[in-house]
Design an enzyme around this catalytic site. Structure first.
Site, PDB file in Angstrom:
ATOM      1  N   ASP A 186       0.910  -1.117   0.048  1.00 50.45           N
ATOM      2  CA  ASP A 186       0.121  -0.130   0.012  1.00 50.45           C
ATOM      3  C   ASP A 186       0.878   1.242  -0.089  1.00 50.45           C
ATOM      4  O   ASP A 186       2.218   1.304   0.114  1.00 50.45           O
ATOM      5  CB  ASP A 186      -0.983  -0.117   0.992  1.00 50.45           C
ATOM      6  CG  ASP A 186      -2.140   0.952   0.863  1.00 50.45           C
ATOM      7  OD1 ASP A 186      -2.255   1.841   0.048  1.00 50.45           O
ATOM      8  OD2 ASP A 186      -3.233   0.701   1.690  1.00 50.45           O
TER       9      ASP A 186
HETATM   10  C1  BGC Z   1      -5.162   3.230   0.240  1.00 49.39           C
HETATM   11  C2  BGC Z   1      -5.548   2.360  -0.701  1.00 49.39           C
HETATM   12  C3  BGC Z   1      -5.409   2.859  -2.140  1.00 49.39           C
HETATM   13  C4  BGC Z   1      -4.037   3.459  -2.271  1.00 49.39           C
HETATM   14  C5  BGC Z   1      -3.874   4.234  -3.828  1.00 49.39           C
HETATM   15  C6  BGC Z   1      -4.013   4.141  -0.077  1.00 49.39           C
HETATM   16  O1  BGC Z   1      -4.119   4.940   0.788  1.00 49.39           O
HETATM   17  O2  BGC Z   1      -5.030   2.626   1.539  1.00 49.39           O
HETATM   18  O3  BGC Z   1      -6.739   1.724  -0.517  1.00 49.39           O
HETATM   19  O4  BGC Z   1      -5.495   1.702  -3.302  1.00 49.39           O
HETATM   20  O5  BGC Z   1      -3.925   4.467  -1.388  1.00 49.39           O
HETATM   21  O6  BGC Z   1      -4.653   5.238  -3.850  1.00 49.39           O
END
Ligand code: BGC
Length: 763
Positions: free
Chosen positions: A282
């Protein structure tokens, strides 16, 4: 001269390539093709493939292109549309090995046409509707030059304080697994290589929904049987449906962050489940290993992550900075590096990018003048799914459906809120395309009834929440504060109410309150809106509450005030039309809750399939020494699976084809359902099983199947549910998946609470 020598050089290269060509394996042979490519890559190029970079205002485009052309970036996220992505793919085609880029985005519940949030989608209990969301999203995203989505999100959520409850499909393992599978299949179509498919990356692996106290990013501590039985199956189901990748959760699990968790990533995901695909951290999660307290510095963080099996680093800095040194010292091996590269290239291969790097970008001649045009939207599909997602919670004295006559007062801070309509993670949805409740009602009653509107209150009177929500959105103000004093706003609403036959109040949360990093300590509707409801109630006019929210709310008090309550979640681009359809009876509501509504935050965790205990509360027999709270009646305000209709349905005659089930055999549960109301409508018949006595305490019941069906008034239908040994299996204390002999209860209901029961014996 210059031209000539360049040409000569090019010809020389071409003849070299011609010489090398016979040894290069054909594109159709994935494994050989990738191994051959890896054998040609420098270490720097390999590291480049592991870097996933966010495109945003802070990232200069020319710098990005330079990096791509130098082979230092494997993919990007957040940029979309062909004119934006083509120059980056062109840069990749100028790189030494011409390895294509991929372009990813959070296409979660729609790309341009926004569908209901996950919790709303789940409330449809309608797999065709869910498939419509996934397919439409894939068609729109791929037309916007996207290859991959960070979805579906299948984190089981049993603590609604967690803001991301809105994104998932609720509290239940079976329902979430089914929806996750449908989303994967509809995103990817028959193959993620198709021009109108996008690759699904299931997230957040694992257990993100179980963060302690519902506080986002908090730690998770969970027993293995609970993980295996309740929380892990949806990820597994999404992978079994063919999801191309996994996004790794930000939380730790029993003390070890998912991002550095070799048990989770290697032993479970790769070995036990046999997953072959790409894993992606993530956002910034590798860096966060330092703050988790498991890595001393960036170098150690990068080392832990790659060794744990994180192939790609989202928003990377550390893989780029630290892997060269780690490889040099031998702390990270070539084999480990190659393995990660192999998965990234494999995903690109599966997305069809080696065959055609421009498969979703297309040719410049076909670029659109306006990517944000209304004509690109799929409004009919959005309206259809949105109406199916609405859950009728209360309807006293048949307050609903409303007549398209007389005067209707529409009030509330969410009645005319185009941004909120879309919910969080609304991809490239534009508020200007949202049909708000006000607009939906206006269209519905045009020329028939009078609509008077007053805002009535701000979403919240809490300045800190306001500022926080506006900080979350950098494009536009997320919520706009009406500077008039609360009493003036309320007076205006009362005036509107007094001149009307009925009041529709649209209240709840702004979308940012049910978002990443938006946890709450209360599930109440903010005080400013409760004041409004109180004032409206005092007018004595019939009061319809239309709720907008991304989590269950504790609305015991509101239930007493309102004549009818319609739960609408954040219903998407066509939300306003869908809500009008239900309010006026042009569509008979059929949604059912995919998550329990507790009476108060103090009851959390509250979910229907809790483990049995030694001193359960017995309804109607209050007394000491049973499991209960002082201040509230036991049990939920609205149970899982609950939802009313303008019709009424009756279940009868639950009957099992046999009292015994032999291993390997099946057994049929038949039940009759009748529409006893005056209008046609759909309902969801739900099948629950209970293992009466096992080697471990098992849940009081577990959803194992359901059927949604449409019945005409007076129509009766007999449904059959087939039960097999597999439905009875669970992970025991030794983590073996077993069906233990003995008695099982079969419960069938139109919600999880009011059920009919029969039992059988597994021999
Ligand atoms: C979130 C994810 C997301 C990623 C990209 C993160 O802050 O936890 O769910 O896919 O950002 O935008």
């Amino acid at each position: 001269m210059m031209k000539l020598s360049l040409l000569g050089l090019a010809m020389g290269l071409a003849s070299q390539a011609a010489l090398a060509a016979p040894t290069a394996p054909p594109l159709q042979d994935k494994q050989a093709f990738i191994e051959h490519l890896i054998s040609q890559m420098t270490e720097a190029e390999k590291i480049g493939q592991l870097r996933l970079i966010s495109i945003g205002p802070e990232m200069p485009r020319d710098k990005i292109r330079e990096e791509i052309a130098a082979g230092r970036i494997g993919g990007t996220f957040n940029s979309r549309t062909a004119p934006e992505n083509r120059p980056m793919q062109d840069a990749a085609m100028r790189s030494r090995l011409k390895i294509p880029m991929f372009f990813a985005y959070d296409t979660v519940h729609g790309e341009r046409t926004i569908f209901p949030i996950g919790l709303g989608m789940a409330a449809t209990w309608d797999m065709e509707a869910v498939a419509k969301v996934g397919r439409t999203a894939a068609i729109e995203a791929s037309a916007d030059a996207l290859d991959m989505t960070f979805a579906p999100m299948v984190d089981i959520a049993r603590d609604p304080r967690w803001g991301r409850t809105s994104e998932g499909f609720g509290e239940d393992t079976y329902l979430t697994s089914r929806i996750g599978q449908v989303m994967v299949r509809s995103f990817q179509g028959s193959s993620p290589a198709n021009p109108d498919s996008i690759m699904a990356i299931v997230k957040h692996f694992a257990l993100y929904g179980a963060v302690e106290g519902g506080r986002d990013y908090n730690t998770v501590d969970m027993s293995l049987p609970k993980m295996y039985n309740d929380y892990l199956p949806p990820y597994r189901a999404a992978l079994d449906a063919g999801a191309g990748g996994v996004m790794v959760a930000l939380n730790s699990i029993n003390g070890v962050p998912a991002t550095s968790n070799t048990w989770l990533m290697n032993d479970l995901l790769r070995k036990e489940w046999g997953f072959k695909g790409v894993t992606i951290s993530d956002h910034g999660a590798i860096q966060e290993l330092i703050r988790h307290g498991v890595a001393r510095d960036g170098r150690e963080a990068a080392k832990l992550a790659i060794k744990a099996g994180i192939d790609m680093s989202m928003n990377d800095t550390l893989y780029g900075e630290e892997l060269p040194g780690l490889l040099k010292s031998g702390e990270v091996t070539q084999r480990e590096l190659d393995q990660a590269v192999r998965e990234v290239l494999g995903a690109k291969y599966d997305m069809g990018l080696f065959k055609d790097p421009y498969v979703r970008i297309g040719k410049a001649e076909t670029d659109l003048k306006d990517y944000y045009g209304n004509d690109r939207l799929h409004r009919e599909a959005a309206r259809d799914v949105a109406r199916r997602s609405l859950v009728l919670l209360e309807n006293r004295n048949q307050t609903l459906p409303l007549k398209k006559a007389g005067t209707i007062a529409l009030v509330g801070p969410l009645a005319d809120a185009p941004i909120d309509m879309m919910g969080s993670w609304a991809a490239d949805g534009k508020p200007v395309h949202s049909v708000t409740v006000r607009e939906g009602l206006r269209r519905a009653v045009e020329g028939k009834a009078k609509l008077v509107y007053a805002k009535g209150s701000n979403v919240t009177g809490d300045k800190a929440i306001f500022d926080y929500l506006n900080f979350l959105n950098f494009d536009a103000p997320e919520i706009v504060d009406d500077p008039r004093p609360p009493a003036v706003l309320i007076d205006e609403a009362i005036k509107a109410a007094k001149q009307s036959d009925v009041v529709v109040a649209v209240v709840g949360e702004s979308r940012g309150m049910s978002h990443e990093s938006s946890s709450r300590t209360t599930l109440e509707i903010p005080a400013s809106q409760r004041e409004l409801i109180k004032a409206l109630k005092a007018t004595g006019k019939p009061l319809v509450l239309v709720l907008m929210n991304g989590r269950p709310l504790s609305i015991s008090w509101e239930r007493e005030q309102a004549d009818a309550i319609l739960e609408t979640w954040f219903a998407g681009t066509e939300g306003g039309n869908a809500i009008a359809d239900v309010l006026f009876g042009d569509y008979n509501p059929s949604g059912k809750l995919a998550i329990t509504f507790p009476r108060s935050v103090g009851q959390i965790p509250m979910y229907y399939n809790h483990t049995r205990i030694g001193r359960p509360f017995t309804p109607g027999k209050p007394g000491n020494y049973t499991s209960q709270y002082f201040e509230e009646p036991n049990g939920p305000l609205y149970p899982f699976g609950y939802g009313l209709s303008y019709s009424s349905f009756e279940l009868s005659g639950l009957n099992l084809s046999s009292k015994d089930l032999k291993r390997g055999d099946t057994l049929d549960a038949k039940v009759t359902v009748k529409n006893t109301g005056k209008v046609a409508g759909e309902t969801v018949v739900q099948l629950y099983l209970q293992d009466v006595s096992a080697s471990m305490s098992r849940p009081v019941k577990e959803l194992k199947n359901f059927q949604k069906l449409m019945l005409e008034p007076g129509e009766t239908r007999t449904l059959t549910f087939r039960i097999s040994e597999d439905d009875l299996k669970f992970y025991n204390g030794q983590l073996q998946r077993v069906a233990e002999p003995g008695e099982f209860n079969v419960q069938v209901g139109l919600d999880s609470q009011a059920v009919q029961q029969q039992s059988f014996e597994l021999l």
